[in-house]
Motif scaffolding. Structure first.
Motif, PDB file in Angstrom:
ATOM      1  N   VAL A 123     -52.612  31.752 -23.390  1.00  0.00           N
ATOM      2  CA  VAL A 123     -51.983  30.279 -22.746  1.00  0.00           C
ATOM      3  C   VAL A 123     -51.521  30.495 -21.159  1.00  0.00           C
ATOM      4  N   LEU A 124     -52.450  29.621 -20.470  1.00  0.00           N
ATOM      5  CA  LEU A 124     -52.719  30.144 -18.669  1.00  0.00           C
ATOM      6  C   LEU A 124     -51.758  28.663 -18.795  1.00  0.00           C
ATOM      7  N   VAL A 125     -51.101  28.996 -17.267  1.00  0.00           N
ATOM      8  CA  VAL A 125     -50.697  28.311 -16.924  1.00  0.00           C
ATOM      9  C   VAL A 125     -51.069  27.650 -15.248  1.00  0.00           C
ATOM     10  N   ASP A 157     -42.771  24.402 -16.470  1.00  0.00           N
ATOM     11  CA  ASP A 157     -42.974  22.912 -17.347  1.00  0.00           C
ATOM     12  C   ASP A 157     -42.602  23.946 -19.160  1.00  0.00           C
ATOM     13  N   LEU A 158     -41.633  24.225 -19.633  1.00  0.00           N
ATOM     14  CA  LEU A 158     -41.069  24.982 -20.714  1.00  0.00           C
ATOM     15  C   LEU A 158     -41.553  24.241 -22.203  1.00  0.00           C
ATOM     16  N   ASP A 159     -41.335  23.135 -21.860  1.00  0.00           N
ATOM     17  CA  ASP A 159     -41.278  21.810 -23.290  1.00  0.00           C
ATOM     18  C   ASP A 159     -42.487  22.268 -23.361  1.00  0.00           C
ATOM     19  N   GLN A 160     -43.507  22.077 -22.327  1.00  0.00           N
ATOM     20  CA  GLN A 160     -45.510  22.034 -22.862  1.00  0.00           C
ATOM     21  C   GLN A 160     -45.520  23.857 -23.132  1.00  0.00           C
ATOM     22  N   LEU A 165     -47.711  27.322 -27.696  1.00  0.00           N
ATOM     23  CA  LEU A 165     -47.445  29.181 -28.167  1.00  0.00           C
ATOM     24  C   LEU A 165     -47.636  29.192 -29.390  1.00  0.00           C
ATOM     25  N   SER A 166     -48.323  29.817 -30.208  1.00  0.00           N
ATOM     26  CA  SER A 166     -48.197  29.790 -31.905  1.00  0.00           C
ATOM     27  C   SER A 166     -48.536  31.788 -32.440  1.00  0.00           C
ATOM     28  N   PRO A 167     -48.937  31.382 -33.620  1.00  0.00           N
ATOM     29  CA  PRO A 167     -48.565  33.056 -33.654  1.00  0.00           C
ATOM     30  C   PRO A 167     -50.050  33.462 -32.897  1.00  0.00           C
ATOM     31  N   LYS A 168     -51.130  32.941 -32.967  1.00  0.00           N
ATOM     32  CA  LYS A 168     -51.800  33.178 -33.128  1.00  0.00           C
ATOM     33  C   LYS A 168     -52.224  33.353 -30.959  1.00  0.00           C
ATOM     34  N   THR A 169     -51.234  33.296 -30.363  1.00  0.00           N
ATOM     35  CA  THR A 169     -51.107  33.699 -28.817  1.00  0.00           C
ATOM     36  C   THR A 169     -50.447  35.158 -28.889  1.00  0.00           C
ATOM     37  N   LYS A 199     -39.805  34.158 -30.946  1.00  0.00           N
ATOM     38  CA  LYS A 199     -39.776  32.677 -31.717  1.00  0.00           C
ATOM     39  C   LYS A 199     -41.417  32.570 -32.565  1.00  0.00           C
ATOM     40  N   LYS A 200     -42.584  31.966 -31.168  1.00  0.00           N
ATOM     41  CA  LYS A 200     -43.500  31.599 -32.168  1.00  0.00           C
ATOM     42  C   LYS A 200     -44.822  32.150 -31.770  1.00  0.00           C
ATOM     43  N   SER A 201     -44.312  33.207 -30.504  1.00  0.00           N
ATOM     44  CA  SER A 201     -45.559  34.438 -30.535  1.00  0.00           C
ATOM     45  C   SER A 201     -45.505  35.527 -30.251  1.00  0.00           C
ATOM     46  N   PRO A 202     -44.598  36.259 -31.173  1.00  0.00           N
ATOM     47  CA  PRO A 202     -43.935  37.328 -31.471  1.00  0.00           C
ATOM     48  C   PRO A 202     -44.783  38.480 -30.819  1.00  0.00           C
ATOM     49  N   GLU A 203     -46.221  38.455 -31.017  1.00  0.00           N
ATOM     50  CA  GLU A 203     -46.975  39.736 -30.799  1.00  0.00           C
ATOM     51  C   GLU A 203     -47.591  39.901 -29.216  1.00  0.00           C
ATOM     52  N   ALA A 204     -47.395  38.605 -28.158  1.00  0.00           N
ATOM     53  CA  ALA A 204     -47.612  38.278 -26.877  1.00  0.00           C
ATOM     54  C   ALA A 204     -46.996  38.809 -26.018  1.00  0.00           C
ATOM     55  N   LEU A 205     -47.990  39.008 -25.225  1.00  0.00           N
ATOM     56  CA  LEU A 205     -47.500  39.418 -23.762  1.00  0.00           C
ATOM     57  C   LEU A 205     -47.658  38.472 -22.730  1.00  0.00           C
ATOM     58  N   LEU A 206     -46.481  38.891 -22.304  1.00  0.00           N
ATOM     59  CA  LEU A 206     -46.252  37.797 -20.778  1.00  0.00           C
ATOM     60  C   LEU A 206     -46.650  38.360 -19.453  1.00  0.00           C
ATOM     61  N   PHE A 207     -48.305  37.930 -19.244  1.00  0.00           N
ATOM     62  CA  PHE A 207     -48.901  38.334 -17.734  1.00  0.00           C
ATOM     63  C   PHE A 207     -47.807  37.650 -16.662  1.00  0.00           C
ATOM     64  N   ILE A 208     -47.209  37.941 -15.193  1.00  0.00           N
ATOM     65  CA  ILE A 208     -46.997  37.512 -14.074  1.00  0.00           C
ATOM     66  C   ILE A 208     -47.750  38.429 -12.658  1.00  0.00           C
ATOM     67  N   ASP A 209     -48.136  37.500 -12.221  1.00  0.00           N
ATOM     68  CA  ASP A 209     -49.043  38.276 -10.945  1.00  0.00           C
ATOM     69  C   ASP A 209     -47.891  37.731 -10.159  1.00  0.00           C
ATOM     70  N   GLU A 210     -47.786  38.790  -9.732  1.00  0.00           N
ATOM     71  CA  GLU A 210     -46.612  39.029  -8.619  1.00  0.00           C
ATOM     72  C   GLU A 210     -47.877  38.796  -6.925  1.00  0.00           C
ATOM     73  N   THR A 211     -48.576  38.659  -6.756  1.00  0.00           N
ATOM     74  CA  THR A 211     -49.133  38.712  -6.087  1.00  0.00           C
ATOM     75  C   THR A 211     -48.793  38.899  -4.631  1.00  0.00           C
ATOM     76  N   TYR A 212     -48.319  37.235  -4.484  1.00  0.00           N
ATOM     77  CA  TYR A 212     -46.928  37.078  -2.938  1.00  0.00           C
ATOM     78  C   TYR A 212     -45.753  37.300  -3.204  1.00  0.00           C
ATOM     79  N   ARG A 213     -45.577  37.580  -3.588  1.00  0.00           N
ATOM     80  CA  ARG A 213     -44.095  38.126  -4.060  1.00  0.00           C
ATOM     81  C   ARG A 213     -43.636  38.045  -2.387  1.00  0.00           C
ATOM     82  N   GLU A 214     -44.313  39.172  -2.338  1.00  0.00           N
ATOM     83  CA  GLU A 214     -42.961  39.714  -0.514  1.00  0.00           C
ATOM     84  C   GLU A 214     -44.054  39.098   0.651  1.00  0.00           C
TER      85      GLU A 214
END
Length: 399
Positions: A123-125, A157-160, A165-169, A199-214
């Protein structure tokens, strides 16, 4: 585009028209953002980095007195120890969780390649930096997009997300601050997203690109990294944007899971073997001295942002914008009541006549009314003339 195409074909020794997706046979989709590597007009408002650091500025930093003695052998599999220690200090995680990569995009590609298997989904934002999408596609992953809206200020958009999200994610990919908008995601939003994923994708990782953080403004402190915030979070960043050293091609991942780290090291070995020892040595010194480098850049960004804000106010009958939270970039939109379809097309065609360069929203998953405007790349004395040229281009497009 024709000049870019000619240059590309000459480099490739081919007469293939890469602008025609039906002729593009690679695993990675073609995206016009490649033009930024070959075209640099006098009023370049397309770049998203701050001003390029020079080799001289870098060599003046303490810690490089013995650089001539550096042996140019293979680097460490996980990255130079000094570099990983500097990254670990900045991200507040143990040094063993750091893996260096040749830029953040390669890190995401290796992550997707290892985490996702046939039938899995990511899933890509969006809108997003094109390689953030295309590296997933190149890795053979099925991508489901969550399209954030200009009207909502590109807020998550957390609703989107919940609906996608699904078990395949197996992977969720976001950026904070975002590219192209510079909008940040709060810790509260990440906490809510993690609950949805559990709840919906228990095996999924969350990748956060922080390139501009600083890449903050003035005295504003950077938000704390999400590295170490939760075990399922993998963060990525680099020295490219805030520090102005994209030519070093040095980025990293923070990975909590030791099994995944081992797999990523094997993937790295089989693609790039290791990082450049020279690049990583220079990047380590840059990170150790980053506050001295970031301070002046943050002040320049603050001044540029205020100049841009004043221009946006003066042009509010013709454009709208989303004010960024961080980064040398933002999204601007041509108003529909000032530019009809033909005027939008004329606007883009006229930019070269005004020595202007902008990053089209279509590169990032937006429409052609939107463009990414980079306000930190040009020297301060040239930003005003560049914005004036942009106004002139809008004048000509609506005649």
């Amino acid at each position: 585009m024709k000049a870019l195409q000619k240059n590309f074909d000459e480099r490739q020794g081919s007469d293939v028209d890469v602008s025609n997706s039906s002729d593009w046979r690679g695993r990675f989709p073609y995206n016009e953002i490649i033009s930024l590597l070959d075209v640099n007009r006098p009023f370049n408002l397309a770049e998203s980095t701050s001003q390029d650091l020079t080799v001289g500025e870098l060599l003046d930093l303490p810690g490089l007195e013995n650089i001539r003695d550096l042996k140019l052998g293979y680097g460490k599999s996980a990255g130079a120890v000094a570099l990983r220690e500097a990254i670990a200090d900045a991200c507040k995680v143990p040094v063993e969780q750091i893996i260096t990569t040749q830029g953040t995009a390669l890190g995401l590609f290796l992550l997707a390649f290892e985490v996702c298997r046939p039938g899995d989904e990511a899933v890509l934002v969006t809108p997003c930096f094109p390689p953030s999408r295309d590296s997933l596609l190149g890795a053979g992953v099925s991508v489901s997009e969550v399209n954030l809206s200009f009207e909502n200020g590109y807020r998550l958009d957390l609703d989107q997300l919940d609906a996608k999200l699904s078990p395949k994610t197996k992977l969720v990919s976001i950026a904070s601050p975002q590219n192209p908008s510079g909008v940040q995601t709060s810790r509260a939003e990440i906490e809510k997203l993690l609950v949805l994923m559990e709840k919906k994708s228990p095996e999924a990782l969350l990748f956060i690109d922080e390139t501009y953080r600083e890449a903050t403004y003035g005295d504003n402190a950077a938000l704390e990294s999400f590295a170490g915030f939760a075990s399922r979070i993998v963060t990525g960043a680099s020295v490219s944007k805030a520090l102005g050293a994209p030519g070093l091609r040095t980025g990293w991942l923070t990975v909590a899971d030791p099994g995944l780290r081992s797999r990523l090291l094997i993937a790295k070995m089989n693609t790039v073997i290791s990082g450049s020892v020279l690049d990583e040595t220079l990047a380590a010194v840059l990170l150790r001295n980053k506050e001295g480098v970031l301070g002046p850049r943050r002040r320049l960004l603050a001044g540029a942002l205020e100049e841009l804000s004043a221009w946006c106010e003066s042009e509010k009958k013709r454009i709208e914008w989303v004010r960024p939270d961080a980064g040398a970039l933002c999204c601007v939109r041509l108003r529909s009541d000032a530019f009809d379809y033909d005027a939008v097309s004329r606007f883009w065609n006229l930019l070269p006549d005004h020595d202007l360069q902008l990053a089209s929203g279509t590169w990032f998953g937006e429409n052609s009314r939107v463009f990414r405007l980079g306000f930190g790349y040009l020297p301060p004395a040239r930003l005003g003339p560049a914005l004036a040229a942009l106004s002139s281009a809008m004048d000509a497009a609506t005649v």
